[in-house]
Design a protein around this motif. Structure first.
Motif, PDB file in Angstrom:
ATOM      1  N   LEU A  79      35.770 -39.166  20.982  1.00  0.00           N
ATOM      2  CA  LEU A  79      34.945 -37.953  20.950  1.00  0.00           C
ATOM      3  C   LEU A  79      35.131 -37.199  19.638  1.00  0.00           C
ATOM      4  CD1 LEU A  79      35.399 -36.626  24.597  1.00  0.00           C
ATOM      5  CD2 LEU A  79      33.318 -37.584  23.595  1.00  0.00           C
ATOM      6  N   LYS A  80      36.377 -37.144  19.140  1.00  0.00           N
ATOM      7  CA  LYS A  80      36.641 -36.462  17.876  1.00  0.00           C
ATOM      8  C   LYS A  80      35.931 -37.166  16.728  1.00  0.00           C
ATOM      9  CE  LYS A  80      40.345 -34.789  14.897  1.00  0.00           C
ATOM     10  NZ  LYS A  80      41.821 -34.745  14.663  1.00  0.00           N
ATOM     11  N   ALA A  81      35.986 -38.504  16.744  1.00  0.00           N
ATOM     12  CA  ALA A  81      35.284 -39.263  15.711  1.00  0.00           C
ATOM     13  C   ALA A  81      33.778 -39.005  15.789  1.00  0.00           C
ATOM     14  CB  ALA A  81      35.583 -40.751  15.861  1.00  0.00           C
ATOM     15  N   ARG A  82      33.270 -38.919  17.008  1.00  0.00           N
ATOM     16  CA  ARG A  82      31.841 -38.655  17.200  1.00  0.00           C
ATOM     17  C   ARG A  82      31.471 -37.271  16.701  1.00  0.00           C
ATOM     18  NH1 ARG A  82      26.957 -40.816  17.103  1.00  0.00           N
ATOM     19  NH2 ARG A  82      25.505 -39.849  18.579  1.00  0.00           N
ATOM     20  N   ILE A  83      32.339 -36.286  16.993  1.00  0.00           N
ATOM     21  CA  ILE A  83      32.089 -34.910  16.531  1.00  0.00           C
ATOM     22  C   ILE A  83      32.106 -34.853  15.012  1.00  0.00           C
ATOM     23  CG2 ILE A  83      33.081 -32.588  16.440  1.00  0.00           C
ATOM     24  CD1 ILE A  83      33.982 -33.012  19.346  1.00  0.00           C
ATOM     25  N   SER A  87      29.090 -33.682  12.715  1.00  0.00           N
ATOM     26  CA  SER A  87      29.258 -32.607  11.739  1.00  0.00           C
ATOM     27  C   SER A  87      28.807 -33.053  10.360  1.00  0.00           C
ATOM     28  CB  SER A  87      30.727 -32.171  11.707  1.00  0.00           C
ATOM     29  OG  SER A  87      30.925 -31.165  10.743  1.00  0.00           O
ATOM     30  N   GLN A  88      29.191 -34.282   9.980  1.00  0.00           N
ATOM     31  CA  GLN A  88      28.775 -34.813   8.690  1.00  0.00           C
ATOM     32  C   GLN A  88      27.266 -34.998   8.646  1.00  0.00           C
ATOM     33  OE1 GLN A  88      30.678 -38.478   7.648  1.00  0.00           O
ATOM     34  NE2 GLN A  88      29.593 -38.700   5.710  1.00  0.00           N
ATOM     35  N   LEU A  89      26.709 -35.500   9.750  1.00  0.00           N
ATOM     36  CA  LEU A  89      25.265 -35.692   9.814  1.00  0.00           C
ATOM     37  C   LEU A  89      24.529 -34.363   9.710  1.00  0.00           C
ATOM     38  CD1 LEU A  89      22.889 -37.619  10.257  1.00  0.00           C
ATOM     39  CD2 LEU A  89      23.180 -37.308  12.710  1.00  0.00           C
ATOM     40  N   SER A  90      25.057 -33.338  10.401  1.00  0.00           N
ATOM     41  CA  SER A  90      24.443 -32.017  10.341  1.00  0.00           C
ATOM     42  C   SER A  90      24.476 -31.470   8.920  1.00  0.00           C
ATOM     43  CB  SER A  90      25.171 -31.066  11.290  1.00  0.00           C
ATOM     44  OG  SER A  90      24.647 -29.760  11.205  1.00  0.00           O
ATOM     45  N   SER A  91      25.606 -31.688   8.223  1.00  0.00           N
ATOM     46  CA  SER A  91      25.729 -31.231   6.841  1.00  0.00           C
ATOM     47  C   SER A  91      24.740 -31.962   5.943  1.00  0.00           C
ATOM     48  CB  SER A  91      27.160 -31.457   6.349  1.00  0.00           C
ATOM     49  OG  SER A  91      27.286 -31.089   4.995  1.00  0.00           O
TER      50      SER A  91
END
Length: 291
Positions: A79-83, A87-91
């Motif tokens: 889940l942390k890797a997914r988050i 986050s990177q995708l959102s950026s």
């Protein structure tokens, strides 16, 4: 005599077998109550099972808990890797959206400059020690770039081409500390007449351009637009430079200096357009002269 003992043993064996069968039959028949021996035996067996089952269940629960913890840790890690990916995708989406908005503004600005030839370029390098001095763009002589061409963003005029190579160009910004970097500018005064001056320098503390040479007796309202005059046939006429913030009398008392808030953001420059007149009359050296 031996025959007697042999027969006796045989009789005892048969009687024992008969009693055993009788006991088995008696024990397996359905009845509401257990006998005392059966109750005792059942209690002993149950107690033994309890002694064995309690630690066995504890051990099972312990290893089950370890397995659950390991499973939870693995899930949390995923889940942390997914988050992190989200986050990177959102950026990246935010950066692309900002980049897209700036490109759209550039294209809209290009429509407004239909009277001029424009060359779109992207900033590829900028020295942190000279952030307000120069930028390097990804277009050069092979794209038709020449020295002293005007450079703008979607907001307004930012500078001129200082040097050119085959594939790249260096742009000197209006905010550069260079006393020879003078731009002929104009604005409309209270009398609806054009007022001329020259952009000479940049005040780092105030973050404003300095428009000098304005006659002392002229009144200029705050917010009046300043643009290139086009008088020297080097920069096209009408490129937005900024708006007047205030007027300050010069030391000689004969002229005034207008503090001009730049239309473009010199700090954040990514995409630019290099502009020249549709009729190229040739680029002359502006060092020491006005445009």
């Amino acid at each position: 005599m031996p025959q007697f003992f042999l027969n006796k043993r045989l009789i005892i064996l048969l009687i024992s077998i008969i009693l055993l069968v009788a006991l088995i039959g008696y024990s397996i028949r359905e009845r509401g109550h257990l006998s005392k021996p059966e109750q005792f035996l059942k209690d002993v067996v149950g107690f033994g099972q309890t002694i064995i089952s309690v630690p066995a269940n504890s051990v099972r629960d312990f290893f089950g808990s370890i397995s659950d913890i390991q499973h939870t840790y693995t899930e949390n890690k995923k889940l942390k890797a997914r988050i992190d990916q989200l986050s990177q995708l959102s950026s990246e989406v935010s950066i692309l959206k900002d980049d897209n908005d700036k490109l759209r503004k550039i294209l809209d600005k290009k429509d407004d400059l239909s009277a001029y030839t424009t060359i779109q370029a992207t900033v590829i390098a900028r020295n942190p020690d000279q952030w307000y001095e120069h930028i390097i763009i990804n277009k050069g002589k092979t794209s038709g770039i020449k020295e002293n061409m005007a450079v703008i963003t979607s907001e307004g005029f930012v500078g001129k081409v200082k040097s050119v190579s085959a594939l790249y160009s260096t742009v000197e910004l209006l905010s550069a500390v260079n006393p020879k970097n003078r731009i002929s500018a104009a604005l409309i005064g209270d009398q609806k007449k054009a007022i001329y001056g020259t952009i000479e320098g940049y005040d780092q503390s105030e973050k404003v351009l300095l428009l000098k040479g304005i006659p002392y007796d002229l009144k200029i309202k705050k917010g009046v637009s300043v643009f290139t005059s086009g008088l020297a046939d080097i920069f096209p006429k009408g490129l937005p430079i900024g708006t007047v913030e205030k007027l300050v009398p010069d030391e000689n008392g004969l002229t005034q200096t207008a503090y001009v808030k730049p239309a473009a953001d010199f700090y954040d420059i990514e995409h630019v357009m290099v502009v020249k007149s549709s009729v190229d009359k040739g680029m002359t050296d502006i060092n020491g002269g006005g445009q």
